[in-house]
Design an enzyme around this catalytic site. Structure first.
Site, PDB file in Angstrom:
ATOM      1  N   HIS A  95      46.440  58.377  49.423  1.00 31.62           N
ATOM      2  CA  HIS A  95      47.508  59.373  49.253  1.00 31.62           C
ATOM      3  C   HIS A  95      46.982  60.665  48.650  1.00 31.62           C
ATOM      4  CE1 HIS A  95      47.777  58.661  44.906  1.00 31.62           C
ATOM      5  NE2 HIS A  95      47.993  57.372  45.120  1.00 31.62           N
ATOM      6  N   CYS A 117      45.367  52.822  44.031  1.00 28.18           N
ATOM      7  CA  CYS A 117      45.311  53.515  45.315  1.00 28.18           C
ATOM      8  C   CYS A 117      44.048  54.366  45.414  1.00 28.18           C
ATOM      9  CB  CYS A 117      46.540  54.405  45.481  1.00 28.18           C
ATOM     10  SG  CYS A 117      48.078  53.462  45.659  1.00 28.18           S
TER      11      CYS A 117
END
Length: 168
Positions: A121, A143
């Site tokens: 992301h 992430c």
């Protein structure tokens, strides 16, 4: 002075070459993404050729494989980039198919939840750091983060179903 000029020209050439490679992918997409956690890098490949490498930020505890929800680790192994999310809390995101069956079995044996929602992301919208500064720190919950500009680039060249390998 000569060395400085050579270095500047080399940097410009390298940047132009990387952009040209990305532009050439307009008609064909990336067929493999490789994350090297120990180098805080992510590379994209097309037909066995490395196209570009990005500096990444990961979870606060990047060493080792993700074992359970909340451990701040980025998983290791081979997964699939299985869907894109345009309305992500962190700009845009591409979901990684963690946990796989092996991850579920391991977590079950430990009596814990494996966690999930591991993504590539963009930036944290609440950060006071510049995109370049933020990439110097591991700040995600497991992430893989890139800058928003880089996320736009990845969004164009990665299709759902692309494999991703995450190495220690």
């Amino acid at each position: 002075m000569y060395l400085v000029k050579c270095f500047i020209l080399l940097a410009i050439f390298s940047s132009t070459l990387a952009q040209a490679s990305i532009s050439q992918l307009a008609n064909s997409k990336v067929d493999l993404v490789v994350v090297n956690k120990s180098e805080s890098s992510m590379s994209i490949y097309h037909e066995g050729q490395k196209i570009k490498t990005y500096q990444i930020a990961m979870g606060d505890a990047p060493q080792g494989h993700k074992l359970k929800e909340g451990d701040q680790r980025t998983p290791q192994g081979r997964y699939i980039l299985d869907y894109k999310k345009s309305d992500s809390a962190f700009y845009k995101s591409i979901h990684i198919s963690y946990p796989n069956e092996e991850d579920r079995l391991r977590a079950n044996a430990l009596g814990v939840s494996p966690g999930g929602m591991i993504m590539i992301h963009g930036q944290n919208p609440n950060s006071s750091l510049t995109p370049e500064q933020a990439q110097q720190y591991n700040w995600t919950n497991g992430c893989i983060a890139v800058t928003n500009k880089e996320m736009d680039e990845l969004w164009r060249v990665i299709e759902e179903g692309t494999p991703i390998e995450i190495w220690p």
